[in-house]
Motif scaffolding. Structure first.
Motif, PDB file in Angstrom:
ATOM      1  N   ASP A   1      -0.151   4.971   4.752  1.00  8.63           N
ATOM      2  CA  ASP A   1      -1.331   4.268   5.202  1.00  8.63           C
ATOM      3  C   ASP A   1      -0.767   3.049   5.937  1.00  8.63           C
ATOM      4  O   ASP A   1      -1.268   2.760   7.090  1.00  8.63           O
TER       5      ASP A   1
ATOM      6  N   ASP B   1       0.094   0.114  -4.939  1.00  7.77           N
ATOM      7  CA  ASP B   1       0.986   1.311  -4.537  1.00  7.77           C
ATOM      8  C   ASP B   1       2.515   0.929  -4.274  1.00  7.77           C
ATOM      9  O   ASP B   1       3.460   1.731  -4.329  1.00  7.77           O
TER      10      ASP B   1
ATOM     11  N   ARG C   1      -7.986  -7.139   0.866  1.00  4.25           N
ATOM     12  CA  ARG C   1      -7.733  -6.872  -0.336  1.00  4.25           C
ATOM     13  C   ARG C   1      -6.896  -8.129  -1.139  1.00  4.25           C
ATOM     14  O   ARG C   1      -6.261  -8.768  -0.540  1.00  4.25           O
TER      15      ARG C   1
ATOM     16  N   GLN D   1      -4.321  -6.061  -5.582  1.00  2.00           N
ATOM     17  CA  GLN D   1      -4.607  -4.804  -5.323  1.00  2.00           C
ATOM     18  C   GLN D   1      -3.589  -4.231  -4.149  1.00  2.00           C
ATOM     19  O   GLN D   1      -3.379  -2.905  -4.110  1.00  2.00           O
ATOM     20  N   GLN D   2      -3.094  -4.882  -3.208  1.00  2.00           N
ATOM     21  CA  GLN D   2      -1.821  -4.504  -2.185  1.00  2.00           C
ATOM     22  C   GLN D   2      -0.773  -4.227  -2.895  1.00  2.00           C
ATOM     23  O   GLN D   2      -0.249  -3.181  -2.419  1.00  2.00           O
TER      24      GLN D   2
ATOM     25  N   LEU E   1      -7.065  -3.493   5.694  1.00  2.00           N
ATOM     26  CA  LEU E   1      -7.855  -2.444   5.381  1.00  2.00           C
ATOM     27  C   LEU E   1      -9.330  -2.689   5.639  1.00  2.00           C
ATOM     28  O   LEU E   1      -9.801  -3.768   5.672  1.00  2.00           O
TER      29      LEU E   1
ATOM     30  N   GLY F   1       0.897  -1.321   0.034  1.00  2.00           N
ATOM     31  CA  GLY F   1      -0.054   0.057  -0.167  1.00  2.00           C
ATOM     32  C   GLY F   1       0.798   1.295  -0.043  1.00  2.00           C
ATOM     33  O   GLY F   1       2.057   1.093  -0.419  1.00  2.00           O
ATOM     34  N   ARG F   2       0.221   2.354   0.310  1.00  2.00           N
ATOM     35  CA  ARG F   2       0.917   3.646   0.263  1.00  2.00           C
ATOM     36  C   ARG F   2       1.774   3.719   1.655  1.00  2.00           C
ATOM     37  O   ARG F   2       1.116   3.180   2.608  1.00  2.00           O
TER      38      ARG F   2
END
Length: 416
Positions: free
Chosen positions: A123, A326, A318, A322-323, A415, A119-120
């Motif tokens: 986050d 980022d 996720r 998707q993970q 998340l 992720g970011r």
């Protein structure tokens, strides 16, 4: 008949005789004359130009002091000369400083249970145990400084600040983290440990004494790089007097959390060392006939199954794709360092690193952490790799290959 010095009536009865009789009790023998300190000049000598009527019979007075004063001066000069000679030609040599013992290090990779979350960076930090950590050197705080044993407040402060400087340079410096020169770290080490340090960086080994990652934190630049320069830090510094009372011992126990990404800023899927299963996707026109249709159906089924499994019944987790969107993931390093400072180290602002204990993950157990740390990135798994075997019959080796499992609680939470 009376003499010229007698009274006219003669000498009274009972009185001493006149003339020379009254000096008869005083004997002016030769020894008495020689012992006289003053001698009157003769009549002929007095006719000359003489300021004084008498002269001294002793040569000592010419030098303006007595014999005792001259002897005292000679004794002082003799003692001073003896002291200088003994200082230059002393038969005993000053004891040489005791060399620092070699560093003993332990490096333990921590393998994740499942897929590495991505992720970011912001986050990931917010959802991890490092959410409340300070950033960079601000997280390396000094304890209350007070006199310890035979060491003053200023000496204790010197030991703590030097230890902090080593922790910062070896764990947070960008050049050190990227595998660059570690001159700043080397300058803080006791001179007796420099050969071991140089050997560890030049030819790292997992023998427990020559692991590069025992001295500092460095990543393999071909595998990963920092996604965020703001490293999260938390831990403690503690100081105490050594058992013998001749040194200070400082313990640094810190956790560092780095945000990492692939070196080419692309997704980790398919990158070097990636052990995560990647779903193959083909364009619709890449195959024809029943084979193409069967392949497309199989790929679709595989993708659907992967998404369904990753999402879960409640849809809170996720998928791996998707993970990885980022491209960042967290990498955690726990370091426990034991330093020693004798009085020479405090004077020179150097330290002796006695032991180093490092845990780092997520990593593969077979990644060879003694050379550099190779993080598993977003979407990757540890695979089935194992650490190098340990030979219990090899008495000349101190290596014990170790690998741990990274707890789920150490990873960012899913998340919502």
């Amino acid at each position: 008949m009376t003499g010229p010095g007698d009274p006219p009536e003669g000498t009274p009865e009972g009185a001493p005789g006149g003339g020379e009789d009254e000096y008869r009790s005083v004997v002016f023998d030769e020894s008495f004359v020689r012992a006289a300190r003053l001698q009157e000049f003769s009549a002929q000598e007095r006719m000359g130009d003489h300021a004084r009527a008498v002269r001294s019979r002793h040569a000592w007075s010419r030098f303006g002091g007595s014999r005792q004063a001259l002897i005292l001066v000679l004794l002082i000069a003799l003692a001073f000369g003896t002291a200088i000679y003994m200082g230059v030609r002393h038969p005993y040599r000053a004891p040489e400083p005791t060399p620092a013992p070699p560093l003993r290090s332990t490096v333990i990779p921590l393998a994740p249970v499942g897929t590495v979350p991505g992720g970011r960076p912001s986050d990931l930090f917010d959802r991890s145990p490092a959410a409340g950590f300070r950033i960079g050197a601000a997280g390396v705080n000094l304890p209350v400084v007070r006199r310890t044993g035979e060491f003053s407040d200023s000496q204790v402060m010197t030991a703590l600040t030097t230890a902090k400087e080593y922790v910062v340079r070896s764990s947070l410096d960008p050049d050190t983290l990227s595998g660059g020169p570690a001159r700043g770290v080397r300058l803080l080490l006791d001179t007796s440990q420099l050969d071991q340090f140089d050997r560890s960086l030049r030819r790292p080994s997992d023998d427990g004494r020559h692991a590069a990652t025992g001295w500092l934190v460095r990543f393999d630049p071909s595998q990963a790089r920092l996604a965020d320069p703001r490293v999260r830090v938390d831990g403690t510094l503690a100081v105490e007097s050594a058992a013998a009372g001749n040194a200070l011992e400082v313990t640094a126990d810190y956790t560092f959390v780095y945000a990492m990404r692939p070196p080419d800023d692309r997704s980790a899927a398919g990158g070097p060392g990636n052990t995560a299963p990647a779903a193959a996707e083909r364009p619709s026109g890449s195959a024809t006939g029943s084979t193409a249709g069967g392949t497309a159906d199989a790929a679709s089924t595989a993708v659907s199954t992967a998404v369904s499994t990753a999402s879960g019944a409640d849809g809170k987790v996720r998928s791996a794709a998707q993970q990885r969107a980022d491209g960042a993931s967290l990498f955690t390093v726990r370091r426990e360092l034991h330093f020693r400072f004798d009085r020479d180290d405090l004077r020179d602002r150097r330290l002796e690193l006695q032991s180093s204990y490092l845990q780092a993950g997520p990593m593969s157990c077979s990644s060879g952490p003694e050379r550099a740390l190779r993080p598993l990135l977003a979407g990757e798994r540890a695979g089935n790799g194992r650490p190098q075997g340990t030979d219990p019959y090899a008495h000349g080796s101190t290596n014990a290959s170790l690998c741990g499992v990274m707890a789920r609680s150490a990873e960012p939470s899913p998340l919502p």
